[in-house]
Design a protein around this motif. Sequence first.
Motif, PDB file in Angstrom:
ATOM      1  N   GLY A  62     -29.548 -12.969 -14.490  1.00 37.93           N
ATOM      2  CA  GLY A  62     -29.055 -11.594 -14.530  1.00 37.93           C
ATOM      3  C   GLY A  62     -28.804 -11.085 -13.129  1.00 37.93           C
ATOM      4  N   ILE A  63     -28.733  -9.784 -12.989  1.00 33.90           N
ATOM      5  CA  ILE A  63     -28.474  -9.154 -11.702  1.00 33.90           C
ATOM      6  C   ILE A  63     -29.765  -8.961 -10.923  1.00 33.90           C
ATOM      7  CG2 ILE A  63     -27.621  -7.060 -10.581  1.00 33.90           C
ATOM      8  CD1 ILE A  63     -25.713  -6.721 -12.954  1.00 33.90           C
ATOM      9  N   GLY A  64     -30.824  -8.574 -11.620  1.00 34.00           N
ATOM     10  CA  GLY A  64     -32.087  -8.239 -10.957  1.00 34.00           C
ATOM     11  C   GLY A  64     -33.244  -9.030 -11.514  1.00 34.00           C
ATOM     12  N   ARG A  65     -34.406  -8.479 -11.299  1.00 32.39           N
ATOM     13  CA  ARG A  65     -35.624  -9.162 -11.743  1.00 32.39           C
ATOM     14  C   ARG A  65     -35.818  -9.024 -13.248  1.00 32.39           C
ATOM     15  NH1 ARG A  65     -38.672  -6.298  -6.902  1.00 32.39           N
ATOM     16  NH2 ARG A  65     -38.203  -4.611  -8.321  1.00 32.39           N
ATOM     17  N   LEU A  66     -35.608  -7.846 -13.782  1.00 34.07           N
ATOM     18  CA  LEU A  66     -35.757  -7.567 -15.205  1.00 34.07           C
ATOM     19  C   LEU A  66     -34.478  -6.867 -15.636  1.00 34.07           C
ATOM     20  CD1 LEU A  66     -37.938  -7.842 -17.427  1.00 34.07           C
ATOM     21  CD2 LEU A  66     -38.701  -5.547 -16.835  1.00 34.07           C
ATOM     22  N   ASP A  67     -33.692  -7.512 -16.478  1.00 41.13           N
ATOM     23  CA  ASP A  67     -32.402  -6.978 -16.906  1.00 41.13           C
ATOM     24  C   ASP A  67     -32.383  -6.732 -18.404  1.00 41.13           C
ATOM     25  OD1 ASP A  67     -31.229  -6.969 -14.407  1.00 41.13           O
ATOM     26  OD2 ASP A  67     -30.308  -8.926 -14.623  1.00 41.13           O
ATOM     27  N   VAL A  68     -31.500  -5.822 -18.836  1.00 39.15           N
ATOM     28  CA  VAL A  68     -31.331  -5.502 -20.246  1.00 39.15           C
ATOM     29  C   VAL A  68     -30.261  -6.428 -20.834  1.00 39.15           C
ATOM     30  CG1 VAL A  68     -30.705  -3.718 -21.903  1.00 39.15           C
ATOM     31  CG2 VAL A  68     -31.963  -3.099 -19.841  1.00 39.15           C
ATOM     32  N   PHE A  69     -30.552  -6.968 -22.017  1.00 39.02           N
ATOM     33  CA  PHE A  69     -29.632  -7.825 -22.756  1.00 39.02           C
ATOM     34  C   PHE A  69     -29.464  -7.256 -24.159  1.00 39.02           C
ATOM     35  CE2 PHE A  69     -31.343 -10.398 -19.440  1.00 39.02           C
ATOM     36  CZ  PHE A  69     -30.306 -11.230 -19.051  1.00 39.02           C
ATOM     37  N   GLU A  70     -28.407  -7.693 -24.851  1.00 40.56           N
ATOM     38  CA  GLU A  70     -28.204  -7.278 -26.239  1.00 40.56           C
ATOM     39  C   GLU A  70     -27.810  -8.485 -27.078  1.00 40.56           C
ATOM     40  OE1 GLU A  70     -24.999  -4.477 -26.823  1.00 40.56           O
ATOM     41  OE2 GLU A  70     -23.668  -5.602 -25.530  1.00 40.56           O
ATOM     42  N   VAL A  71     -28.214  -8.445 -28.356  1.00 41.94           N
ATOM     43  CA  VAL A  71     -27.886  -9.516 -29.282  1.00 41.94           C
ATOM     44  C   VAL A  71     -27.854  -8.943 -30.696  1.00 41.94           C
ATOM     45  CG1 VAL A  71     -30.282 -10.265 -29.627  1.00 41.94           C
ATOM     46  CG2 VAL A  71     -28.424 -11.925 -29.882  1.00 41.94           C
ATOM     47  N   TYR A  84     -23.732  -4.323 -14.708  1.00 42.83           N
ATOM     48  CA  TYR A  84     -23.832  -3.099 -13.914  1.00 42.83           C
ATOM     49  C   TYR A  84     -22.976  -2.020 -14.562  1.00 42.83           C
ATOM     50  CZ  TYR A  84     -23.696  -0.032  -9.879  1.00 42.83           C
ATOM     51  OH  TYR A  84     -23.833   1.048  -9.059  1.00 42.83           O
ATOM     52  N   PRO A  85     -23.341  -0.776 -14.593  1.00 40.34           N
ATOM     53  CA  PRO A  85     -24.420  -0.107 -13.887  1.00 40.34           C
ATOM     54  C   PRO A  85     -25.732   0.005 -14.670  1.00 40.34           C
ATOM     55  CG  PRO A  85     -23.007   1.564 -14.803  1.00 40.34           C
ATOM     56  CD  PRO A  85     -22.412   0.220 -15.176  1.00 40.34           C
ATOM     57  N   ILE A  86     -25.779  -0.539 -15.889  1.00 40.53           N
ATOM     58  CA  ILE A  86     -27.058  -0.533 -16.617  1.00 40.53           C
ATOM     59  C   ILE A  86     -28.060  -1.407 -15.871  1.00 40.53           C
ATOM     60  CG2 ILE A  86     -28.236  -1.194 -18.754  1.00 40.53           C
ATOM     61  CD1 ILE A  86     -26.550   1.347 -19.048  1.00 40.53           C
ATOM     62  N   ASN A  87     -27.671  -2.634 -15.537  1.00 37.65           N
ATOM     63  CA  ASN A  87     -28.541  -3.534 -14.791  1.00 37.65           C
ATOM     64  C   ASN A  87     -28.238  -3.456 -13.302  1.00 37.65           C
ATOM     65  OD1 ASN A  87     -30.038  -4.676 -16.954  1.00 37.65           O
ATOM     66  ND2 ASN A  87     -28.247  -5.880 -17.512  1.00 37.65           N
ATOM     67  N   THR A  88     -29.287  -3.504 -12.507  1.00 37.03           N
ATOM     68  CA  THR A  88     -29.173  -3.475 -11.050  1.00 37.03           C
ATOM     69  C   THR A  88     -30.027  -4.602 -10.479  1.00 37.03           C
ATOM     70  OG1 THR A  88     -31.091  -2.012 -10.754  1.00 37.03           O
ATOM     71  CG2 THR A  88     -28.926  -0.942 -11.095  1.00 37.03           C
ATOM     72  N   GLU A  89     -30.133  -4.649  -9.165  1.00 29.54           N
ATOM     73  CA  GLU A  89     -30.974  -5.667  -8.532  1.00 29.54           C
ATOM     74  C   GLU A  89     -32.461  -5.375  -8.715  1.00 29.54           C
ATOM     75  OE1 GLU A  89     -30.573  -2.373  -5.694  1.00 29.54           O
ATOM     76  OE2 GLU A  89     -29.096  -3.459  -6.883  1.00 29.54           O
ATOM     77  N   LYS A  90     -32.794  -4.236  -9.273  1.00 34.97           N
ATOM     78  CA  LYS A  90     -34.195  -3.850  -9.535  1.00 34.97           C
ATOM     79  C   LYS A  90     -34.553  -4.141 -10.990  1.00 34.97           C
ATOM     80  CE  LYS A  90     -34.871  -2.099  -5.437  1.00 34.97           C
ATOM     81  NZ  LYS A  90     -35.914  -2.497  -4.531  1.00 34.97           N
ATOM     82  N   ASP A  91     -35.692  -3.619 -11.460  1.00 34.18           N
ATOM     83  CA  ASP A  91     -36.118  -3.784 -12.850  1.00 34.18           C
ATOM     84  C   ASP A  91     -35.467  -2.707 -13.711  1.00 34.18           C
ATOM     85  OD1 ASP A  91     -37.820  -5.930 -12.296  1.00 34.18           O
ATOM     86  OD2 ASP A  91     -39.478  -4.592 -11.802  1.00 34.18           O
ATOM     87  N   ASP A  92     -34.801  -3.129 -14.783  1.00 33.50           N
ATOM     88  CA  ASP A  92     -34.135  -2.215 -15.720  1.00 33.50           C
ATOM     89  C   ASP A  92     -34.655  -2.553 -17.115  1.00 33.50           C
ATOM     90  OD1 ASP A  92     -32.313  -1.076 -13.675  1.00 33.50           O
ATOM     91  OD2 ASP A  92     -31.646  -3.157 -13.593  1.00 33.50           O
ATOM     92  N   PHE A  93     -35.150  -1.546 -17.837  1.00 36.73           N
ATOM     93  CA  PHE A  93     -35.875  -1.834 -19.074  1.00 36.73           C
ATOM     94  C   PHE A  93     -35.948  -0.593 -19.950  1.00 36.73           C
ATOM     95  CE2 PHE A  93     -38.626  -0.605 -15.628  1.00 36.73           C
ATOM     96  CZ  PHE A  93     -39.483   0.336 -16.173  1.00 36.73           C
ATOM     97  N   GLY A  94     -36.405  -0.811 -21.178  1.00 39.92           N
ATOM     98  CA  GLY A  94     -36.672   0.304 -22.081  1.00 39.92           C
ATOM     99  C   GLY A  94     -35.426   1.072 -22.489  1.00 39.92           C
ATOM    100  N   MET A  95     -34.305   0.379 -22.696  1.00 38.29           N
ATOM    101  CA  MET A  95     -33.059   1.070 -23.052  1.00 38.29           C
ATOM    102  C   MET A  95     -33.065   1.442 -24.531  1.00 38.29           C
ATOM    103  SD  MET A  95     -29.184   0.024 -22.205  1.00 38.29           S
ATOM    104  CE  MET A  95     -28.412  -0.608 -23.666  1.00 38.29           C
ATOM    105  N   ILE A  96     -32.689   2.680 -24.811  1.00 42.56           N
ATOM    106  CA  ILE A  96     -32.457   3.121 -26.183  1.00 42.56           C
ATOM    107  C   ILE A  96     -31.057   3.708 -26.243  1.00 42.56           C
ATOM    108  CG2 ILE A  96     -34.885   3.515 -26.710  1.00 42.56           C
ATOM    109  CD1 ILE A  96     -34.347   6.514 -26.422  1.00 42.56           C
TER     110      ILE A  96
END
Length: 169
Positions: A62-71, A84-96
């Motif tokens: 992914g882009i960062g350490r913790l990225d959001v995926f969908e399936v 991007y811009p949902i995922n960045t080089e940082k941790d991205d999580f908990g998307m609703i």
Amino acid sequence: LYFASDMPGGFGGSDIYMSKLEGNKWGNPQNMGDVINTPGNEFFPFIHNDQTLYYSSNGMPGIGRLDVFEVDVNNPETPKKIGYPINTEKDDFGMIVSADGRSGYLSSNRDKGAGHDDIYYFEKYFYDVKVMLVNSETGGALEGKISSSIAGTENVISATESGSEITFR
């Protein structure tokens, strides 16, 4: 109910599981399998009403350490990288995501936030696109197929008849 757990027998540190309500009891948890789970960690699952599962992983590229995926849980193929811009080089999580799929919230520790982990609001923008195939020399309408290419795979969106216009979103 979709949840993350590091219970024994998983594929990695923390996996995504699903349990169904059977009467007034929860059934045995079912691991979502190795298409969704990796040798890394999967966290923060959210199931949308269209049966799209959003979750975060550090076990897939992914882009960062913790990225959001969908399936799609009804047809679990390779999880889609949201990018991007949902995922960045940082941790991205908990998307609703809202019921209509047009907005939502996301947690992240991206730079310039108010604290360590912040909540961000987002909106998806949709555009109607009208397409008509024409001969570049004469300007006359043509028959053909309209396709898109994403990540090296080509998908035919629609076939046209001469003079027809296609609108898609």
